[in-house]
Design an enzyme around this catalytic site. Structure first.
Site, PDB file in Angstrom:
ATOM      1  N   GLY A  10      12.854  24.532  55.935  1.00  5.66           N
ATOM      2  CA  GLY A  10      14.317  24.590  55.925  1.00  5.66           C
ATOM      3  C   GLY A  10      14.739  24.725  57.379  1.00  5.66           C
ATOM      4  N   ALA A  11      15.273  23.643  57.935  1.00  8.84           N
ATOM      5  CA  ALA A  11      15.654  23.647  59.360  1.00  8.84           C
ATOM      6  C   ALA A  11      17.175  23.587  59.485  1.00  8.84           C
ATOM      7  CB  ALA A  11      15.009  22.460  60.061  1.00  8.84           C
ATOM      8  N   ILE A  14      20.108  28.597  59.139  1.00  7.76           N
ATOM      9  CA  ILE A  14      19.246  29.755  59.418  1.00  7.76           C
ATOM     10  C   ILE A  14      17.966  29.298  60.118  1.00  7.76           C
ATOM     11  CG2 ILE A  14      17.968  31.686  58.400  1.00  7.76           C
ATOM     12  CD1 ILE A  14      19.977  31.745  56.143  1.00  7.76           C
ATOM     13  N   THR A 120      15.749  32.084  50.817  1.00  4.48           N
ATOM     14  CA  THR A 120      16.572  31.294  49.900  1.00  4.48           C
ATOM     15  C   THR A 120      17.156  32.137  48.767  1.00  4.48           C
ATOM     16  OG1 THR A 120      15.122  29.422  50.384  1.00  4.48           O
ATOM     17  CG2 THR A 120      16.513  29.233  48.419  1.00  4.48           C
ATOM     18  N   HIS A 176      19.681  41.687  45.947  1.00  2.63           N
ATOM     19  CA  HIS A 176      20.565  41.146  47.000  1.00  2.63           C
ATOM     20  C   HIS A 176      21.754  40.498  46.319  1.00  2.63           C
ATOM     21  CE1 HIS A 176      21.947  39.546  50.727  1.00  2.63           C
ATOM     22  NE2 HIS A 176      21.721  38.277  50.383  1.00  2.63           N
TER      23      HIS A 176
HETATM   24  O1  TXD Z   1      19.982  37.486  52.933  1.00  4.73           O
HETATM   25  C1  TXD Z   1      19.661  36.398  52.421  1.00  4.73           C
HETATM   26  N1  TXD Z   1      18.449  36.227  51.853  1.00  4.73           N
HETATM   27  C2  TXD Z   1      20.664  35.249  52.421  1.00  4.73           C
HETATM   28  C3  TXD Z   1      19.988  33.932  52.116  1.00  4.73           C
HETATM   29  C4  TXD Z   1      21.496  35.202  53.624  1.00  4.73           C
HETATM   30  C5  TXD Z   1      22.161  34.040  53.936  1.00  4.73           C
HETATM   31  C6  TXD Z   1      21.823  32.716  53.344  1.00  4.73           C
HETATM   32  N2  TXD Z   1      20.935  32.811  52.202  1.00  4.73           N
HETATM   33  C7  TXD Z   1      20.370  31.573  51.660  1.00  4.73           C
HETATM   34  O2  TXD Z   1      19.467  30.937  52.568  1.00  4.73           O
HETATM   35  C8  TXD Z   1      21.365  30.501  51.334  1.00  4.73           C
HETATM   36  O3  TXD Z   1      22.091  30.835  50.148  1.00  4.73           O
HETATM   37  C9  TXD Z   1      20.451  29.316  51.159  1.00  4.73           C
HETATM   38  O4  TXD Z   1      19.867  29.369  49.880  1.00  4.73           O
HETATM   39  C10 TXD Z   1      19.370  29.566  52.211  1.00  4.73           C
HETATM   40  C11 TXD Z   1      19.506  28.722  53.450  1.00  4.73           C
HETATM   41  O5  TXD Z   1      20.767  28.905  54.017  1.00  4.73           O
HETATM   42  P1  TXD Z   1      21.225  27.947  55.228  1.00  4.73           P
HETATM   43  O6  TXD Z   1      22.584  28.399  55.652  1.00  4.73           O
HETATM   44  O7  TXD Z   1      20.146  27.833  56.241  1.00  4.73           O
HETATM   45  O8  TXD Z   1      21.373  26.547  54.449  1.00  4.73           O
HETATM   46  P2  TXD Z   1      21.339  25.073  55.087  1.00  4.73           P
HETATM   47  O9  TXD Z   1      21.927  25.083  56.455  1.00  4.73           O
HETATM   48  O10 TXD Z   1      21.899  24.171  54.018  1.00  4.73           O
HETATM   49  O11 TXD Z   1      19.775  24.806  55.242  1.00  4.73           O
HETATM   50  C12 TXD Z   1      18.961  24.613  54.129  1.00  4.73           C
HETATM   51  C13 TXD Z   1      18.009  23.485  54.491  1.00  4.73           C
HETATM   52  C14 TXD Z   1      18.715  22.113  54.632  1.00  4.73           C
HETATM   53  O12 TXD Z   1      18.539  21.631  55.944  1.00  4.73           O
HETATM   54  C15 TXD Z   1      18.038  21.240  53.593  1.00  4.73           C
HETATM   55  O13 TXD Z   1      17.859  19.902  53.997  1.00  4.73           O
HETATM   56  C16 TXD Z   1      16.706  21.961  53.459  1.00  4.73           C
HETATM   57  O14 TXD Z   1      17.045  23.326  53.454  1.00  4.73           O
HETATM   58  N3  TXD Z   1      15.981  21.630  52.238  1.00  4.73           N
HETATM   59  C17 TXD Z   1      14.642  21.498  52.199  1.00  4.73           C
HETATM   60  N4  TXD Z   1      13.725  21.663  53.176  1.00  4.73           N
HETATM   61  C18 TXD Z   1      12.447  21.455  52.804  1.00  4.73           C
HETATM   62  N5  TXD Z   1      12.051  21.137  51.543  1.00  4.73           N
HETATM   63  C19 TXD Z   1      12.980  20.963  50.562  1.00  4.73           C
HETATM   64  N6  TXD Z   1      12.588  20.626  49.305  1.00  4.73           N
HETATM   65  C20 TXD Z   1      14.343  21.149  50.878  1.00  4.73           C
HETATM   66  N7  TXD Z   1      15.498  21.086  50.153  1.00  4.73           N
HETATM   67  C21 TXD Z   1      16.481  21.379  51.017  1.00  4.73           C
END
Ligand code: TXD
Length: 314
Positions: A10-11, A14, A120, A176
């Site tokens: 996940g890039a 975060i 996530t 959470h």
């Molecule tokens: O305290 C905590 N645990 C929370 C968690 C705090 C804040 C955010 N929280 C959760 O983290 C949020 O609800 C999301 O479920 C995750 C990631 O948040 P982020 O803001 O980083 O989301 P983005 O910017 O959408 O990044 C998610 C990336 C995106 O680039 C997708 O293309 C990628 O995940 N993605 C994948 N990467 C690899 N493999 C797969 N299958 C995949 N699917 C999506």
């Protein structure tokens, strides 16, 4: 001795934040992995080109292939969708569970010795699913939420008392979500028990804001959720593991009788984080009100986890 390897699956918001912070801290080489074509590669190259300014010897790379996980010492998983305004963390359950299943199998096959830190949402269910899918020992699969929630509460306390956030310690337990539990008696300012500096009514107001802090930022950003403080919190956990710091951190850890919780449930509790991952779970004393609130929070997690069990059995 080769540098450690930290994989960020996940890039996105975060993931990109963690990559920069990890480069600044030089905890190990970083590989960003994502399904978005070119995005992990572009973010890695961008930070790579800042290495002489940071300065850092960290090497960063990006990939759209899970085999880039090979040899990772730590894997931090943010793969999944974030919330949109009006959504609860639980609304992400179905789609993010599917993603965690895919990512978990890739970690199992490519990075069997890694500590897995799940970010996530819905966090407690996703870290539970990660442990089931990878089959890794419970001490090597942990969720990031309590470090963030405890930091949020500590910062709200610092602002209320007009003291440095560096001197405030706070403890937020449980799931959470809206049912998270802020523990009044466990908070302190430079070793001074918080109840000596703040009344319960004020604390409860800050605890309520803490439970809603994620939604507060989602409403402001409109296009995603918090990412700077979550990214910093996950790196804080990885650092404790990589440097064997024995840090006491509130993490989503698997409970096997602690706090009276069994069945392999994951929930936010204080743990000792060191080279063996979650090395110990600390059972903190809770008063009747706090214990009742913790039990409500555990029940909320149980509802999510039973959904996961049903999907995995199906
Ligand atoms: O305290 C905590 N645990 C929370 C968690 C705090 C804040 C955010 N929280 C959760 O983290 C949020 O609800 C999301 O479920 C995750 C990631 O948040 P982020 O803001 O980083 O989301 P983005 O910017 O959408 O990044 C998610 C990336 C995106 O680039 C997708 O293309 C990628 O995940 N993605 C994948 N990467 C690899 N493999 C797969 N299958 C995949 N699917 C999506």
């Amino acid at each position: 001795m080769a540098r450690k390897k930290i994989a960020l699956v996940g890039a996105g918001q975060i993931g990109g934040t963690m990559a920069l912070v990890l480069a600044q801290k030089q905890l190990g080489d970083v590989v960003l992995i994502d399904i978005a074509e070119g995005m992990p590669q572009g973010k890695a190259l961008d930070i790579q080109e800042g290495r002489s300014v940071i300065p850092t010897a960290t090497h960063l790379s990006g990939s759209n292939d899970y085999t880039a996980l090979a040899g990772s010492d730590v894997v931090i998983v943010t793969a999944g969708l974030p919330r949109k305004p009006g959504m609860s963390r639980d609304d992400l359950l179905d789609i993010n569970f599917g993603i965690i299943q895919k990512v978990g199998l890739a970690i199992r096959d490519n990075a069997p010795d890694a500590l897995v830190i799940v970010v996530t949402n819905p966090l407690d269910a996703m870290v539970y699913a990660m442990q089931k899918v990878t089959g890794f020992a419970a001490n090597k699969v942990v969720g990031m939420a309590g470090v963030l929630d405890s930091s949020r509460l500590a910062c709200f306390i610092a602002d209320e008392l007009d003291v440095s956030a560096e001197d405030v310690r706070a403890l937020v337990l449980g799931g959470h979500g809206d049912t998270m539990v802020s523990v009044f008696s466990a908070a302190s300012v430079a070793g001074i028990p918080l109840p000596e500096m703040m009344d319960k009514e004020t604390f409860d107001r800050l605890a309520k804001r803490t439970a809603q802090a994620g939604g507060e930022i989602v409403a402001l950003l409109k296009t995603g959720s918090a990412f700077y403080s979550p990214g910093l919190s996950a790196v804080h956990m990885a650092e404790a593991y990589l440097l064997d710091k024995k840090s006491v951190l509130t993490c989503a850890a698997q409970l096997d009788g602690e706090y009276g919780v069994t069945g392999g449930l994951y929930c936010g509790v204080p743990v000792v984080m060191g080279a063996n991952g979650v090395e110990r779970i600390i059972e903190v004393g809770l008063n009747a009100e706090e214990r009742a609130a913790f039990d409500v929070s555990v029940e909320a997690v149980k509802d999510l986890v039973s959904w996961v069990d049903g999907k995995m059995a199906g």
